[in-house]
Design an enzyme around this catalytic site. Sequence first.
Site, PDB file in Angstrom:
ATOM      1  N   ASP A  22      26.212  46.003 -12.488  1.00 11.99           N
ATOM      2  CA  ASP A  22      24.955  46.320 -13.170  1.00 11.99           C
ATOM      3  C   ASP A  22      23.804  46.337 -12.176  1.00 11.99           C
ATOM      4  OD1 ASP A  22      23.250  46.881 -15.252  1.00 11.99           O
ATOM      5  OD2 ASP A  22      23.120  44.825 -15.971  1.00 11.99           O
ATOM      6  N   ARG A  26      17.981  50.048 -11.661  1.00 12.91           N
ATOM      7  CA  ARG A  26      16.847  49.221 -11.250  1.00 12.91           C
ATOM      8  C   ARG A  26      16.679  49.224  -9.733  1.00 12.91           C
ATOM      9  NH1 ARG A  26      18.321  44.116 -14.766  1.00 12.91           N
ATOM     10  NH2 ARG A  26      20.165  45.422 -15.132  1.00 12.91           N
ATOM     11  N   HIS A  39      23.398  55.060  -8.131  1.00 14.55           N
ATOM     12  CA  HIS A  39      24.828  55.161  -8.393  1.00 14.55           C
ATOM     13  C   HIS A  39      25.612  55.429  -7.111  1.00 14.55           C
ATOM     14  CE1 HIS A  39      24.044  54.771 -12.568  1.00 14.55           C
ATOM     15  NE2 HIS A  39      23.533  55.980 -12.740  1.00 14.55           N
ATOM     16  N   TRP A  71      28.251  56.835 -22.576  1.00 14.39           N
ATOM     17  CA  TRP A  71      28.205  58.248 -22.975  1.00 14.39           C
ATOM     18  C   TRP A  71      26.885  58.601 -23.643  1.00 14.39           C
ATOM     19  CZ3 TRP A  71      31.528  61.381 -20.848  1.00 14.39           C
ATOM     20  CH2 TRP A  71      32.824  60.948 -20.536  1.00 14.39           C
ATOM     21  N   ARG A  73      23.987  57.891 -22.523  1.00 14.97           N
ATOM     22  CA  ARG A  73      22.928  58.091 -21.526  1.00 14.97           C
ATOM     23  C   ARG A  73      22.569  59.575 -21.449  1.00 14.97           C
ATOM     24  NH1 ARG A  73      24.021  54.041 -16.374  1.00 14.97           N
ATOM     25  NH2 ARG A  73      23.995  52.093 -17.581  1.00 14.97           N
ATOM     26  N   LEU A 133      46.811  44.618  -3.555  1.00 11.74           N
ATOM     27  CA  LEU A 133      45.775  44.361  -4.561  1.00 11.74           C
ATOM     28  C   LEU A 133      45.913  45.416  -5.637  1.00 11.74           C
ATOM     29  CD1 LEU A 133      42.950  43.185  -5.576  1.00 11.74           C
ATOM     30  CD2 LEU A 133      41.892  44.944  -4.138  1.00 11.74           C
ATOM     31  N   ARG A 190      28.821  39.120 -13.369  1.00  9.27           N
ATOM     32  CA  ARG A 190      27.896  40.191 -13.728  1.00  9.27           C
ATOM     33  C   ARG A 190      26.708  40.149 -12.778  1.00  9.27           C
ATOM     34  NH1 ARG A 190      26.196  42.938 -19.287  1.00  9.27           N
ATOM     35  NH2 ARG A 190      24.664  44.374 -18.440  1.00  9.27           N
ATOM     36  N   GLU A 209      35.889  32.139 -16.497  1.00 11.29           N
ATOM     37  CA  GLU A 209      34.618  31.560 -16.073  1.00 11.29           C
ATOM     38  C   GLU A 209      33.630  32.703 -15.856  1.00 11.29           C
ATOM     39  OE1 GLU A 209      33.884  28.332 -15.910  1.00 11.29           O
ATOM     40  OE2 GLU A 209      35.923  27.899 -16.621  1.00 11.29           O
TER      41      GLU A 209
END
Length: 243
Positions: A22, A26, A39, A71, A73, A133, A190, A209
């Site tokens: 996120d 900004r 982005h 979607w 946006r 991974l 986040r 967590e």
Amino acid sequence: MEAAPSHAMPVAPPVHIAIIMDGNGRWAKARGLPRTAGHKRGAEAVRRTVEAAREMGVSYLTLYGFSSENWKRPEGEVTDLMGLLRLYLRNEVKHLHKNGIRLKVIGDRQRLGADIVRLIEDAEAKTSGNTALTLVLALSYGGRQELVDAARKLARDVAEGRLSPEAIDEDAVGARLYTTGIPDPDLIIRTSGEQRISNFLLWQGAYAELVFIETLWPEFGRAELESAIHEFHGRDRRYGAAR
């Protein structure tokens, strides 16, 4: 939360880390740039974070790339995001494969372009045998829709006689989620200071967590990942049991 120094990182990372990426918009706005620039920088943060997770020995890394709500946006922004997704799938798969990383995509593929779906399928097939991974990209993903889809599968199995209602338990639900075969996340991070999970891994994250950090996603990297892991190891995980 301040980033902990590298040497403070515990030796063993969580098996599965999930991240809600996120703050791209900004980050761009603060610099007088279009959201697209945020982005693009966010895509660079993805590469840094994937590489760091692999080097640390994380087994599963799930990134919330595009939610079912995204979607809504502006059309231009969605178009730009889909363009970046195409570029990522075309340009990064060789890098992932070279580094032993398996790619898996979860979410509603019906809303994605046919060419994107083909790129996803090709990438998943090419990297399917890799073990360093597992990178899980959540695209056009919504936790509630995932549960609805699982409920529909259960209903069909019962209606067609493959499953009795009494046999429906947590394992039966889990086996019908997009993430079947993948362990639940131990840690959900986040970025950007927001403190909510935004319809992400609602079932799977029941005992994860949660770590919320102020860093905007385009600035996220190894130091922030190490700091979140350091905080994770300071938690007392009881899974509902008494002290």
